[in-house]
Design a protein around this motif. Sequence first.
Motif, mmCIF file in Angstrom:
data_model
loop_
_atom_site.group_PDB
_atom_site.id
_atom_site.type_symbol
_atom_site.label_atom_id
_atom_site.label_comp_id
_atom_site.label_asym_id
_atom_site.label_seq_id
_atom_site.Cartn_x
_atom_site.Cartn_y
_atom_site.Cartn_z
ATOM 1 N N ASP A 13 0.830 -1.207 0.000
ATOM 2 C CA ASP A 13 0.000 0.000 0.000
ATOM 3 C C ASP A 13 0.862 1.254 0.000
ATOM 4 O O ASP A 13 0.345 2.364 0.176
ATOM 5 C CB ASP A 13 -0.943 0.005 1.207
ATOM 6 C CG ASP A 13 -0.193 0.008 2.531
ATOM 7 O OD1 ASP A 13 1.031 -0.211 2.536
ATOM 8 O OD2 ASP A 13 -0.850 0.221 3.572
ATOM 9 N N ASP A 45 -4.684 -0.518 1.128
ATOM 10 C CA ASP A 45 -4.243 -0.721 2.505
ATOM 11 C C ASP A 45 -3.875 -2.188 2.694
ATOM 12 O O ASP A 45 -4.037 -3.011 1.775
ATOM 13 C CB ASP A 45 -5.326 -0.289 3.504
ATOM 14 C CG ASP A 45 -6.696 -0.869 3.190
ATOM 15 O OD1 ASP A 45 -6.755 -2.016 2.680
ATOM 16 O OD2 ASP A 45 -7.706 -0.191 3.445
ATOM 17 N N GLU A 69 -5.326 -4.412 4.475
ATOM 18 C CA GLU A 69 -6.512 -5.266 4.367
ATOM 19 C C GLU A 69 -6.746 -5.672 2.909
ATOM 20 O O GLU A 69 -7.013 -6.839 2.603
ATOM 21 C CB GLU A 69 -7.736 -4.543 4.910
ATOM 22 C CG GLU A 69 -9.045 -5.303 4.761
ATOM 23 C CD GLU A 69 -9.060 -6.631 5.496
ATOM 24 O OE1 GLU A 69 -9.664 -7.589 4.974
ATOM 25 O OE2 GLU A 69 -8.452 -6.714 6.590
ATOM 26 N N VAL A 122 -4.197 -8.257 1.892
ATOM 27 C CA VAL A 122 -4.538 -9.624 2.305
ATOM 28 C C VAL A 122 -5.472 -10.258 1.284
ATOM 29 O O VAL A 122 -5.310 -11.432 0.908
ATOM 30 C CB VAL A 122 -5.167 -9.624 3.711
ATOM 31 C CG1 VAL A 122 -5.754 -10.998 4.041
ATOM 32 C CG2 VAL A 122 -4.139 -9.224 4.760
ATOM 33 N N GLN A 123 -6.461 -9.513 0.806
ATOM 34 C CA GLN A 123 -7.361 -10.042 -0.223
ATOM 35 C C GLN A 123 -6.596 -10.427 -1.484
ATOM 36 O O GLN A 123 -6.863 -11.477 -2.090
ATOM 37 C CB GLN A 123 -8.421 -9.000 -0.578
ATOM 38 C CG GLN A 123 -9.443 -8.719 0.509
ATOM 39 C CD GLN A 123 -10.436 -7.680 0.042
ATOM 40 O OE1 GLN A 123 -10.346 -6.495 0.389
ATOM 41 N NE2 GLN A 123 -11.381 -8.104 -0.769
ATOM 42 N N VAL A 137 -1.219 -10.343 10.892
ATOM 43 C CA VAL A 137 -1.582 -10.352 9.474
ATOM 44 C C VAL A 137 -1.443 -11.768 8.913
ATOM 45 O O VAL A 137 -2.322 -12.261 8.188
ATOM 46 C CB VAL A 137 -0.714 -9.353 8.680
ATOM 47 C CG1 VAL A 137 -0.992 -9.480 7.177
ATOM 48 C CG2 VAL A 137 -0.984 -7.921 9.142
ATOM 49 N N ARG A 147 -4.230 -14.286 9.337
ATOM 50 C CA ARG A 147 -5.447 -14.103 8.534
ATOM 51 C C ARG A 147 -5.311 -14.659 7.128
ATOM 52 O O ARG A 147 -6.280 -14.673 6.364
ATOM 53 C CB ARG A 147 -5.794 -12.614 8.473
ATOM 54 C CG ARG A 147 -6.229 -12.071 9.835
ATOM 55 C CD ARG A 147 -6.119 -10.561 9.900
ATOM 56 N NE ARG A 147 -6.765 -9.912 8.768
ATOM 57 C CZ ARG A 147 -6.416 -8.726 8.300
ATOM 58 N NH1 ARG A 147 -5.380 -8.076 8.840
ATOM 59 N NH2 ARG A 147 -7.055 -8.192 7.281
#
Length: 450
Positions: free
Chosen positions: A289, A330, A332, A335-336, A356, A359
């Motif tokens: 990011d 970001d 998040e 992660v996707q 992190v 997840r």
Amino acid sequence: MTTFAPRRIDLRGRRLDARVLRGVLPRADVDVSATLTTVAPICEDVRARGVDALREYTARFDGVDLDDVRVPREARRRALADLDQQVRAALEESIARARRVHTAQLPTELQTEAAAGGRVGQRWVPVGRVGLYVPGGRAVYPSSVIMNVVPAQIAGVASIAVTSPAQKDFGGLPHPTILAACELLGVEEVLAVGGAQAVAMFAYGVLGRDADGAEETVVDPVDVITGPGNVFVAAAKRYVQGTVGIDSEAGPTEIAVLADDGADPDHVAADLISQAEHDPLAAAVLVTDSSALADAVDARLEVRVPAAKHADRIAEALRGRQSAVVLVDDVEAGVQVVDAYAAEHLEIQTRDAAAVAARIRNAGAVFVGAHSPVSLGDYCAGSNHVLPTGGTAAHSGGLGVHAFLRGIQVIDYDETALREVADHVVALAESEDLPAHGQAVVARFPGADA
């Protein structure tokens, strides 16, 4: 303008569902299906002609005239005796750590009382014989000997065969460091065959003739084939799957790094390069990011790549369609993206890296924090480096003890327990229009209408 930086894919502000991500994330252009037409006749030829076919393909592809596909014990002993002592110490430490980690993977045998007098258990039984493939192309991989052999030994496999391509530079034998690793591990059957023909050799077994011209078995067929290789090895494994079990169709190696602005750009650049040096098709992907981090990583690549021994190979991999810097909004979103990418190797170099990493759902192996580079896992972490590639980490895991074990369910009901559930068995059998299933239960009771 940079020379070695991967292309950029900007996903900031975009919707990140699985369909979109699968369409834009970088992948190597490897077509295993197309290669099947090449390897199928090779496999069938080895099945039909045995050792004669192995000799012909080894001469054609490796430039070696084989007298015997089997590596003599003396060659393995000599390779170990001549092995550099630092390399030997490193191999021994890698073996020790792999044994500790893989021993912990052994499953527990279970027995559950489903009802009074009715028990269901599960036993774990090793396969009888395995064929382990160790590549021998641009680099030598004694580490792959360890990663294949140790879990098979821990699982209790009785018959283990290792094969690696014959090398013209080493008198028609596999690389001596590979032979030394086999000797350290006590592998007694080592073969000098590579490529699709080696996979066929393991799947079907091969016959030859002894000194008197009588037919003899040279290599027995195996139950499971494991180990990485090139696209021809992967295609051959697909071709023989069903005749034997396989671990996976391993493709070119991959590294993905999920990093924020707290990551060290030199660490990230060094790690991307470490996997890019494997192969021009190796994938190196940075997901971040931080545009500033991406720029800093590019700058470090400009310094590190020209200084690397395999600079040309690395540069080709970094510039290839399979490599990229992916910009996201970001962590998040990052992660996707890495979950959709499902990398063979995934490094997490973010603040609170452990949280992190916890997840992440899809990865062959996850390397947490600044001091867990992928190269640690390649050699001495204790983990296994034979991992799913090409996005298959979304549904498959890496090589381990489980690959060499079969779970056998054991059902042990007494008469009372069977009688208690008999009506349910009959009802379900009748509902599926399989009345004889129900009668097989009813027949066990005195006076029952069989």
